[in-house]
Design a protein around this motif. Structure first.
Motif, PDB file in Angstrom:
ATOM      1  N   THR A 186       0.846  -1.188   0.000  1.00  0.00           N
ATOM      2  CA  THR A 186       0.000   0.000   0.000  1.00  0.00           C
ATOM      3  C   THR A 186       0.879   1.234   0.000  1.00  0.00           C
ATOM      4  OG1 THR A 186      -1.650  -1.164   1.331  1.00  0.00           O
ATOM      5  CG2 THR A 186      -1.840   1.226   1.220  1.00  0.00           C
ATOM      6  N   ALA A 189      -0.652   7.141  -0.881  1.00  0.00           N
ATOM      7  CA  ALA A 189      -1.977   7.593  -1.313  1.00  0.00           C
ATOM      8  C   ALA A 189      -3.059   6.582  -0.938  1.00  0.00           C
ATOM      9  CB  ALA A 189      -1.974   7.830  -2.821  1.00  0.00           C
ATOM     10  N   ALA A 190      -2.761   5.299  -1.138  1.00  0.00           N
ATOM     11  CA  ALA A 190      -3.737   4.260  -0.790  1.00  0.00           C
ATOM     12  C   ALA A 190      -3.954   4.202   0.723  1.00  0.00           C
ATOM     13  CB  ALA A 190      -3.270   2.904  -1.317  1.00  0.00           C
ATOM     14  N   TRP A 191      -2.875   4.365   1.477  1.00  0.00           N
ATOM     15  CA  TRP A 191      -2.999   4.361   2.938  1.00  0.00           C
ATOM     16  C   TRP A 191      -3.861   5.523   3.401  1.00  0.00           C
ATOM     17  CZ3 TRP A 191      -1.571   7.842   6.763  1.00  0.00           C
ATOM     18  CH2 TRP A 191      -1.601   7.358   8.077  1.00  0.00           C
ATOM     19  N   GLN A 192      -3.642   6.698   2.822  1.00  0.00           N
ATOM     20  CA  GLN A 192      -4.444   7.857   3.192  1.00  0.00           C
ATOM     21  C   GLN A 192      -5.917   7.635   2.846  1.00  0.00           C
ATOM     22  OE1 GLN A 192      -2.420  10.962   1.060  1.00  0.00           O
ATOM     23  NE2 GLN A 192      -0.994  11.400   2.736  1.00  0.00           N
ATOM     24  N   ALA A 193      -6.177   7.037   1.687  1.00  0.00           N
ATOM     25  CA  ALA A 193      -7.556   6.790   1.283  1.00  0.00           C
ATOM     26  C   ALA A 193      -8.247   5.825   2.234  1.00  0.00           C
ATOM     27  CB  ALA A 193      -7.584   6.241  -0.142  1.00  0.00           C
ATOM     28  N   SER A 194      -7.516   4.802   2.687  1.00  0.00           N
ATOM     29  CA  SER A 194      -8.123   3.813   3.589  1.00  0.00           C
ATOM     30  C   SER A 194      -8.456   4.411   4.946  1.00  0.00           C
ATOM     31  CB  SER A 194      -7.188   2.611   3.750  1.00  0.00           C
ATOM     32  OG  SER A 194      -6.020   2.970   4.480  1.00  0.00           O
ATOM     33  N   HIS A 195      -7.705   5.429   5.351  1.00  0.00           N
ATOM     34  CA  HIS A 195      -7.954   6.066   6.643  1.00  0.00           C
ATOM     35  C   HIS A 195      -8.787   7.341   6.505  1.00  0.00           C
ATOM     36  CE1 HIS A 195      -4.698   3.350   7.773  1.00  0.00           C
ATOM     37  NE2 HIS A 195      -5.001   3.562   9.031  1.00  0.00           N
ATOM     38  N   GLY A 196      -9.203   7.634   5.271  1.00  0.00           N
ATOM     39  CA  GLY A 196      -9.935   8.858   5.023  1.00  0.00           C
ATOM     40  C   GLY A 196     -11.205   9.024   5.852  1.00  0.00           C
ATOM     41  N   THR A 200     -11.710  12.007   8.498  1.00  0.00           N
ATOM     42  CA  THR A 200     -12.770  12.996   8.274  1.00  0.00           C
ATOM     43  C   THR A 200     -13.622  13.164   9.521  1.00  0.00           C
ATOM     44  OG1 THR A 200     -12.844  12.555   5.902  1.00  0.00           O
ATOM     45  CG2 THR A 200     -14.796  13.568   6.889  1.00  0.00           C
ATOM     46  N   HIS A 216      -6.777  19.417   4.094  1.00  0.00           N
ATOM     47  CA  HIS A 216      -7.679  19.901   3.044  1.00  0.00           C
ATOM     48  C   HIS A 216      -6.972  20.814   2.035  1.00  0.00           C
ATOM     49  CE1 HIS A 216     -10.965  18.010   5.020  1.00  0.00           C
ATOM     50  NE2 HIS A 216     -11.006  18.837   6.055  1.00  0.00           N
ATOM     51  N   HIS A 220       0.160  17.688  -2.395  1.00  0.00           N
ATOM     52  CA  HIS A 220       0.979  16.482  -2.340  1.00  0.00           C
ATOM     53  C   HIS A 220       2.381  16.851  -2.800  1.00  0.00           C
ATOM     54  CE1 HIS A 220       2.129  12.282  -2.436  1.00  0.00           C
ATOM     55  NE2 HIS A 220       2.618  12.475  -3.657  1.00  0.00           N
TER      56      HIS A 220
END
Length: 244
Positions: A186, A189-196, A200, A216, A220
């Motif tokens: 991962t 970017a994928a890690w951030q998406a999974s914890h998004g 939030t 926000h 990057h």
């Protein structure tokens, strides 16, 4: 065994000062250079944990005991490997202005560590004392001593300490992120998406307004550009002279 007298008694000569063993009538000729090159290739593929005298000997097609004619232990092997990498870094220290020299050495150190990730694991401990490592240290110190804000040896010591702390920290962080991405499959970017969703919810509480702005509104950032920008900032700070 080659020995030398020191204030602490008699001790073995460092690997740098011991002559190569006499050539032997053997199917596979050896040298410290060849051993180090093989060790680096294995460490690049498997890391330092996968590095062993037995594995190097097998790769070279010789018995493990033959290697001990050239290096007496793993520490000496690592010393040889590290100095090969420093030889590459030393080549970046051209006869240029002080600032260009410091920047070139720092960027070459990062590039070398990204090509040889195990090298990052060996940064930040006791000083490396091989001939090429000393050449890099001399080039960096000599260049930095010419900076306008460096007025004496204590200024130079502190500036070198701050510069090296940044370089080592930045490199280790970047290498750690690369390793984590490989180990987990991962990327960042994928890690951030999974914890998004969790993040939030936490930011919506309003308890972390500055973190929320970073998440926000922050861009990057490219690792190479970030290293260059932060290196320049650190260099400007440590060579600007004393602050009131």
């Amino acid at each position: 065994m080659y020995l030398m007298d020191t204030p602490y008694g008699s001790g073995p000569l460092p690997v740098w000062e011991r002559p190569e063993p006499q050539p032997r009538a053997a199917p596979v000729p050896l040298s410290r250079e060849k051993i180090a090159a093989t060790a680096i290739r294995l460490a690049d593929a498997h890391g330092l944990d996968g590095l062993s005298v037995r594995g190097i000997a097998k790769e070279l097609g010789v018995g493990p005991m033959r290697l001990y004619d050239y290096v007496t232990n793993r520490s000496e092997l690592l010393d040889l490997m590290v100095d090969v990498v420093y030889a590459r870094i030393a080549g970046s220290a051209r006869d240029a202005g002080w600032r260009a020299t410091v920047l070139a050495v720092a960027h070459a150190t990062r590039a070398a560590a990204l090509d040889h990730e195990w090298f990052a694991d060996l940064l930040g401990g006791r000083p490396h004392l091989g001939p090429h490592a000393l050449a890099v240290g001399e080039a960096t110190a000599a260049a930095l001593s010419q900076a306008p804000g460096i007025r004496g040896i204590e200024d130079l010591q502190r500036a070198l300490g701050a510069l090296n702390a940044f370089i080592v920290g930045a490199i280790r962080r970047e290498v750690t992120e690369r390793r984590t991405a490989r180990a987990t499959g991962t990327d960042e970017a994928a890690w951030q998406a999974s914890h998004g969703p969790y993040l939030t919810r936490m930011l919506d509480t309003g308890r972390y307004p500055t973190v929320a702005r970073l998440v926000h509104d922050g861009a990057h950032l490219d690792a190479g550009e970030t290293f260059a920008h932060n290196l320049t900032t650190v260099l400007d700070g440590i060579t600007a002279g004393p602050h009131a």
